[in-house]
Scaffold this motif. Sequence first.
Motif, PDB file in Angstrom:
ATOM      1  N   UNK A  74       0.836  -1.206   0.000  1.00 16.03           N
ATOM      2  CA  UNK A  74       0.000   0.000   0.000  1.00 16.03           C
ATOM      3  C   UNK A  74       0.871   1.256   0.000  1.00 16.03           C
ATOM      4  N   UNK A  75       1.921   1.252   0.800  1.00 21.04           N
ATOM      5  CA  UNK A  75       2.806   2.412   0.869  1.00 21.04           C
ATOM      6  C   UNK A  75       3.463   2.678  -0.479  1.00 21.04           C
ATOM      7  N   UNK A  76       3.885   1.608  -1.166  1.00 25.30           N
ATOM      8  CA  UNK A  76       4.489   1.752  -2.491  1.00 25.30           C
ATOM      9  C   UNK A  76       3.491   2.335  -3.486  1.00 25.30           C
ATOM     10  N   UNK A  77       2.266   1.810  -3.479  1.00 21.43           N
ATOM     11  CA  UNK A  77       1.254   2.297  -4.414  1.00 21.43           C
ATOM     12  C   UNK A  77       0.874   3.752  -4.133  1.00 21.43           C
ATOM     13  N   UNK A  78       0.808   4.124  -2.864  1.00 22.79           N
ATOM     14  CA  UNK A  78       0.497   5.519  -2.525  1.00 22.79           C
ATOM     15  C   UNK A  78       1.603   6.441  -3.028  1.00 22.79           C
ATOM     16  N   UNK A  79       2.859   6.026  -2.895  1.00 18.00           N
ATOM     17  CA  UNK A  79       3.965   6.840  -3.415  1.00 18.00           C
ATOM     18  C   UNK A  79       3.864   6.984  -4.932  1.00 18.00           C
ATOM     19  N   UNK A  80       3.529   5.888  -5.596  1.00 22.60           N
ATOM     20  CA  UNK A  80       3.393   5.950  -7.050  1.00 22.60           C
ATOM     21  C   UNK A  80       2.251   6.881  -7.452  1.00 22.60           C
ATOM     22  N   UNK A  81       1.132   6.820  -6.731  1.00 25.40           N
ATOM     23  CA  UNK A  81       0.015   7.721  -7.034  1.00 25.40           C
ATOM     24  C   UNK A  81       0.408   9.177  -6.816  1.00 25.40           C
ATOM     25  N   UNK A  82       1.154   9.443  -5.771  1.00 22.55           N
ATOM     26  CA  UNK A  82       1.614  10.814  -5.513  1.00 22.55           C
ATOM     27  C   UNK A  82       2.519  11.302  -6.631  1.00 22.55           C
ATOM     28  N   UNK A  83       3.410  10.429  -7.101  1.00 22.47           N
ATOM     29  CA  UNK A  83       4.297  10.801  -8.207  1.00 22.47           C
ATOM     30  C   UNK A  83       3.496  11.114  -9.468  1.00 22.47           C
ATOM     31  N   UNK A  84       2.487  10.294  -9.751  1.00 22.37           N
ATOM     32  CA  UNK A  84       1.676  10.509 -10.951  1.00 22.37           C
ATOM     33  C   UNK A  84       0.877  11.809 -10.861  1.00 22.37           C
ATOM     34  N   UNK A  85       0.300  12.073  -9.685  1.00 23.56           N
ATOM     35  CA  UNK A  85      -0.480  13.312  -9.518  1.00 23.56           C
ATOM     36  C   UNK A  85       0.439  14.523  -9.634  1.00 23.56           C
ATOM     37  N   UNK A  86       1.631  14.452  -9.063  1.00 25.05           N
ATOM     38  CA  UNK A  86       2.572  15.566  -9.176  1.00 25.05           C
ATOM     39  C   UNK A  86       2.994  15.783 -10.634  1.00 25.05           C
ATOM     40  N   UNK A  87       3.197  14.672 -11.366  1.00 24.24           N
ATOM     41  CA  UNK A  87       3.538  14.814 -12.788  1.00 24.24           C
ATOM     42  C   UNK A  87       2.388  15.456 -13.558  1.00 24.24           C
ATOM     43  N   UNK A  88       1.157  15.037 -13.250  1.00 25.84           N
ATOM     44  CA  UNK A  88      -0.017  15.619 -13.907  1.00 25.84           C
ATOM     45  C   UNK A  88      -0.104  17.118 -13.642  1.00 25.84           C
ATOM     46  N   UNK A  89       0.088  17.504 -12.394  1.00 27.10           N
ATOM     47  CA  UNK A  89       0.032  18.926 -12.048  1.00 27.10           C
ATOM     48  C   UNK A  89       1.130  19.714 -12.750  1.00 27.10           C
ATOM     49  N   UNK A  90       2.324  19.126 -12.773  1.00 22.42           N
ATOM     50  CA  UNK A  90       3.443  19.819 -13.403  1.00 22.42           C
ATOM     51  C   UNK A  90       3.237  20.024 -14.895  1.00 22.42           C
ATOM     52  N   UNK A  91       2.755  18.989 -15.586  1.00 20.62           N
ATOM     53  CA  UNK A  91       2.550  19.095 -17.031  1.00 20.62           C
ATOM     54  C   UNK A  91       1.447  20.117 -17.358  1.00 20.62           C
ATOM     55  N   UNK A  92       0.346  20.074 -16.604  1.00 18.43           N
ATOM     56  CA  UNK A  92      -0.757  21.002 -16.890  1.00 18.43           C
ATOM     57  C   UNK A  92      -0.402  22.433 -16.496  1.00 18.43           C
ATOM     58  N   UNK A  93       0.460  22.593 -15.480  1.00 18.23           N
ATOM     59  CA  UNK A  93       0.860  23.944 -15.088  1.00 18.23           C
ATOM     60  C   UNK A  93       1.654  24.636 -16.196  1.00 18.23           C
ATOM     61  N   UNK A  94       2.319  23.849 -17.041  1.00 12.84           N
ATOM     62  CA  UNK A  94       3.055  24.437 -18.164  1.00 12.84           C
ATOM     63  C   UNK A  94       2.117  25.128 -19.152  1.00 12.84           C
ATOM     64  N   UNK A  95       0.830  24.745 -19.101  1.00 11.36           N
ATOM     65  CA  UNK A  95      -0.158  25.375 -19.989  1.00 11.36           C
ATOM     66  C   UNK A  95      -1.112  26.278 -19.201  1.00 11.36           C
ATOM     67  N   UNK A  96      -0.721  26.639 -17.988  1.00 12.00           N
ATOM     68  CA  UNK A  96      -1.518  27.555 -17.189  1.00 12.00           C
ATOM     69  C   UNK A  96      -2.741  26.936 -16.536  1.00 12.00           C
ATOM     70  N   UNK A  97      -2.791  25.619 -16.439  1.00 11.87           N
ATOM     71  CA  UNK A  97      -3.938  24.928 -15.835  1.00 11.87           C
ATOM     72  C   UNK A  97      -3.534  24.463 -14.447  1.00 11.87           C
ATOM     73  N   UNK A  98      -4.135  25.028 -13.422  1.00 14.29           N
ATOM     74  CA  UNK A  98      -3.796  24.687 -12.038  1.00 14.29           C
ATOM     75  C   UNK A  98      -5.072  24.444 -11.245  1.00 14.29           C
ATOM     76  N   UNK A  99      -4.918  23.809 -10.087  1.00 16.03           N
ATOM     77  CA  UNK A  99      -6.034  23.525  -9.178  1.00 16.03           C
ATOM     78  C   UNK A  99      -5.464  23.442  -7.772  1.00 16.03           C
ATOM     79  N   UNK A 100      -6.297  23.554  -6.740  1.00 17.15           N
ATOM     80  CA  UNK A 100      -5.792  23.451  -5.358  1.00 17.15           C
ATOM     81  C   UNK A 100      -5.075  22.124  -5.123  1.00 17.15           C
TER      82      UNK A 100
END
Length: 342
Positions: free
Chosen positions: A125-151
Amino acid sequence: MHVTTVGLDLAKHVFQVHGIDQNGQVLIRRQLRRGELIGFFRRLPPCLIGMEACSTAHFWARELAALGHEVRLMPAAYVKPYVKRGKSDALDAAGICEAVTRPTMRYVAIKSSEQQAVLMLHRTRELLVRQRTMLVNALRGHLAEYGIIAPQGLPSVPKLIELAEKARSTVLPELAWRCIRLILAQIEDVHGRIGQVEQEILAWHHTSEVSQRLETIPGVGIITASAIAATISDPGSFRSGRHLAAWIGLVPRQSGTGGKVRLGHISKQGDRYLRRLLVLGATTLLRHARGKTSVTVGWINALLARRPASIVKVAIANKLARVAWAVLQGNQGYRAPAAAAA
């Protein structure tokens, strides 16, 4: 003379054995292949076997104990002072053999296969949670390059996806959208797998009377309760709840000489996973205690008036560890203070 004490240096394929008699005379000093280990110890008369606690030590401890030997596991950090100059398997085995005979040595309880299975659920579970956090951070980073952000936070991911879909035909190129879809599919898959593992932990929790008793403690949920129950098989190995809190690393590090003792940051020794879970539970208690006047949270608010919130969280986690030890040792659930119940 026959062998009374054996130091066993574990490995994947080649094991080192160092055996002595009751007078300390070396009788065995040899290497064994993995397939030879059980047969070798089956031929030995029952003796004391010392090993360093590592990922495979609990399996070998159960196997050798089934042959009639007394097996003791020791933290590697406590064995190191007994290793002579240099580094080799033979020296390590000799150091283990010396350390296991010390009267003040501290030992690690041998875990059963069921305990290891439950802890494997937690690590998965801990491994999967870390992977989910990495994916969400990557999603936020990629969309922020196009000015798309969220809380920030996982609950805001659906809103981020909604904003990305609206921007698909305007600021977000089609090629970028295809990459975003891949990440979203990964997030959905990992999120589902986390749910499956949590269901397995919940099912085991319902079958464990110890875990259910631990859950009665305020600030201790199913994840924390099952982790404590699977990690601490023998609460009697700790003299008090304070020793358990110190083992988890929730006490100040001491540095003193000449009669002057200075207390620093927490030691952060022991099980990092349990320490993090207890601090998370303490954070929840701290959040709900603000502004309350009941007896159960009065000491928290009194401490908040004198100390920063980060220190108070550790103090609450320390108390949770001590209460957990009392629940484990007393074979009963948590009982709220009488004044609070009234």
